[in-house]
Design an enzyme around this catalytic site. Structure first.
Site, PDB file in Angstrom:
ATOM      1  N   ASP A  36     -27.462  -3.056  26.199  1.00 58.44           N
ATOM      2  CA  ASP A  36     -27.716  -3.116  24.768  1.00 58.44           C
ATOM      3  C   ASP A  36     -28.096  -1.759  24.189  1.00 58.44           C
ATOM      4  O   ASP A  36     -28.355  -0.794  24.919  1.00 58.44           O
ATOM      5  CB  ASP A  36     -28.850  -4.104  24.474  1.00 58.44           C
ATOM      6  CG  ASP A  36     -28.391  -5.555  24.552  1.00 58.44           C
ATOM      7  OD1 ASP A  36     -27.172  -5.788  24.613  1.00 58.44           O
ATOM      8  OD2 ASP A  36     -29.260  -6.446  24.563  1.00 58.44           O
ATOM      9  N   LYS A  58     -26.218  -3.919  19.637  1.00 59.28           N
ATOM     10  CA  LYS A  58     -26.281  -4.633  18.366  1.00 59.28           C
ATOM     11  C   LYS A  58     -27.246  -3.921  17.423  1.00 59.28           C
ATOM     12  O   LYS A  58     -28.328  -3.524  17.815  1.00 59.28           O
ATOM     13  CB  LYS A  58     -26.777  -6.074  18.568  1.00 59.28           C
ATOM     14  CG  LYS A  58     -25.924  -6.895  19.513  1.00 59.28           C
ATOM     15  CD  LYS A  58     -26.544  -8.262  19.730  1.00 59.28           C
ATOM     16  CE  LYS A  58     -25.742  -9.101  20.707  1.00 59.28           C
ATOM     17  NZ  LYS A  58     -26.357 -10.423  20.909  1.00 59.28           N
ATOM     18  N   MET A 173     -38.593  -7.823  15.574  1.00 58.46           N
ATOM     19  CA  MET A 173     -37.373  -7.666  14.767  1.00 58.46           C
ATOM     20  C   MET A 173     -37.628  -8.069  13.321  1.00 58.46           C
ATOM     21  O   MET A 173     -36.813  -8.752  12.691  1.00 58.46           O
ATOM     22  CB  MET A 173     -36.227  -8.512  15.347  1.00 58.46           C
ATOM     23  CG  MET A 173     -35.956  -8.260  16.830  1.00 58.46           C
ATOM     24  SD  MET A 173     -34.859  -9.492  17.571  1.00 58.46           S
ATOM     25  CE  MET A 173     -35.928 -10.947  17.582  1.00 58.46           C
TER      26      MET A 173
END
Length: 500
Positions: A36, A58, A173
């Site tokens: 990632d 991402k 997040m």
């Protein structure tokens, strides 16, 4: 179960040194690395060079590779009988979709293992001096996703319940959703004066912390330009931040330094940078390997007694030469009576590791100084053996020949210019995220230019280990900011510190 196996790995919050031993072990034995955006390059560098690397990074609300496609990649590679390391930031089972990937593997009958990681929910506040629990402030911890599913499915966040809790709330997040998070908590009764903090790029040299209250943290974060990745902490424990803050000190704090040495040698310089508070970004511009043809080396080893001097111009030369001696089962005592010349303190130290002391170390680590020193010591009829790289310059040989000194120049290793760069280092270069670029040899300059060009250097300051390296950089059109006075790693670091 199939013969393939998938390791779903948590690589920790940012700093690669917070990764577990089991995670490093699994990355090191994997055939395929699926990784990632938030995984440190040094974690990925633990993989075998021949491994396949699949980037599925991402960005928030902008998935480069859909989760379904990631699942398909894991399944397909495992069905080919390969060991697959699925490397994620943080912990794979803490909002990391590790459970979804495990279900996809289970459905296909593929064996898997979960390797937990250090979650950012705890470690990032700790790096900001915020303990998520404390007997005098909070006796519970609650970890909440910062954004709900885009498709509207799944369970909604119960802000009414969260607002009633006295413990610490940690939102992962949550930068984009920060206005909604704070407004929802206040709407459901949370006191607007409750301490709050947002921590950006936690556990890295780019870490920044903004503190305030539930009522004004959005404005403070916006004014500071806080971006993802970031962790939001709500609760009285935030009050401890100023007293317990410990991270981010050191003269290189907040600086990113590009290290272009080979992967085998980058560690020494990278560690020094990190010890001083900086972030070392490794972009190996070269690699080293045993010479393709060893006949000349073997021939020299068979007649070692003919040589009066053995010259090493790098630590690599020492390592590969002595390694070949061991491989051919040649007793180290065969070097008795041969003078050992080492160019540089590091080369001499490499000899010392093998129980050998350098008889001559040039005062200046240049071809001219080395050759003039040898010319003054080599007697008529004596022969010199040069153990160097396959791309070593001809200057030394020419000076020796001009002085009537007999020599053999053998390539004990080859230098390979890199042809592929790691994605994060290139992204940082392109975005102007590198503060300094270090070159430790002419070959690192050539390798870097061949791989990245010169345009991406931008405003980064270029530091060279010595005048020869600097000359090569200038020939390539690179503006050299500084050259080390001592042509060593310590000298290079001194130049970095002197420019602060």
């Amino acid at each position: 179960m199939s013969e393939g196996r998938v390791y779903i790995i948590g690589a920790g919050p940012g700093d690669w040194k917070l990764m577990t031993l089991r995670a490093a072990e699994c990355i090191g034995m994997a055939d395929v690395i699926v990784y990632d955006r938030l995984v440190d390059d040094k974690a990925i560098s633990m993989a075998r060079p021949e491994a396949e690397f699949v980037y599925v990074g991402k960005m928030p609300h902008c998935h480069t590779v859909p989760q379904e496609e990631i699942n398909r990649i894991l399944v397909s590679r495992a069905l080919e009988g390969k060991k697959v390391a699925r490397v994620k930031g943080g912990d794979p089972f803490v909002f990391g979709r590790g459970g979804e990937e495990a279900e996809a593997l289970l459905k296909e009958g593929i064996d898997f293992e979960i390797i937990p990681g250090v979650t950012s929910a705890v470690s990032v506040p700790a790096y900001a001096g915020i303990p998520v629990t404390h007997r005098d402030y909070s006796s519970s911890l609650h970890i909440i996703t910062g954004h709900e599913r885009a498709d509207g499915q799944g369970r909604k966040i119960n802000y009414e319940l969260l607002a009633e809790l006295e413990g610490t709330l940690v939102f992962l997040m949550g930068v984009k959703s920060l206005p909604d998070i704070t407004a929802s908590l206040i709407k459901h009764g949370k006191d607007a004066s409750t301490p709050a903090a947002v921590i950006e790029n936690g556990t890295t040299v780019r870490q920044r912390t903004v503190c305030g209250t539930l009522g004004d943290i959005c404005r403070a974060a916006s004014e500071a330009g806080i971006q993802s990745p970031a962790v939001v902490v709500v609760g009285r424990v935030v009050e401890l931040k100023d007293r317990l803050a410990w991270f981010g000190r050191g003269p290189l704090a907040g600086k990113r330094v590009l290290v272009t040495r080979s992967r085998q040698q980058a560690g020494v310089l990278s560690r020094r940078i990190e010890e001083l508070g900086g972030e070392a970004i490794e972009l190996p511009a070269i690699a080293v390997a045993e010479a393709g043809q060893m006949q000349a080396v073997d021939a020299a080893l068979e007649r070692l007694e003919e040589y009066r001097w053995l010259v090493f111009t790098s630590t690599n030369g020492v390592g590969f030469f002595l390694g070949r001696m061991r491989e051919k089962k040649i007793d180290i005592r065969k070097l008795s009576g041969i003078g050992l010349c080492a160019v540089g303190e590091a080369t001499a130290a490499e000899l010392a590791k093998n129980g050998l002391n350098a008889d001559y170390i040039p005062r200046a680590y240049t071809t001219e100084e080395l050759a003039s020193g040898l010319a003054g010591m080599v007697k008529p009829g004596e022969r010199v053996l040069l153990a160097r790289s396959d791309i070593a310059g001809e200057g030394l040989c020419e000076i020796l020949a001009d002085n009537g000194i007999q020599y053999d120049d053998v390539a004990v290793y080859r230098t390979i210019l890199a042809d592929e760069a790691n994605s994060r280092a290139m992204e940082l270069l392109e975005s102007g995220g590198i503060d300094y670029i270090t070159f430790t040899s002419s070959s690192t300059v050539r390798g870097f230019v061949g791989m990245a060009g010169t345009e991406k250097i931008g405003k980064a300051r270029v530091v060279c280990i010595g005048p020869v390296t600097a000359e090569t950089a200038r020939e390539k059109g690179i503006d050299v900011w500084a050259v080390a006075d001592r042509y060593t790693i310590d000298g290079l670091v001194d130049v970095l510190l002197g420019g602060l």
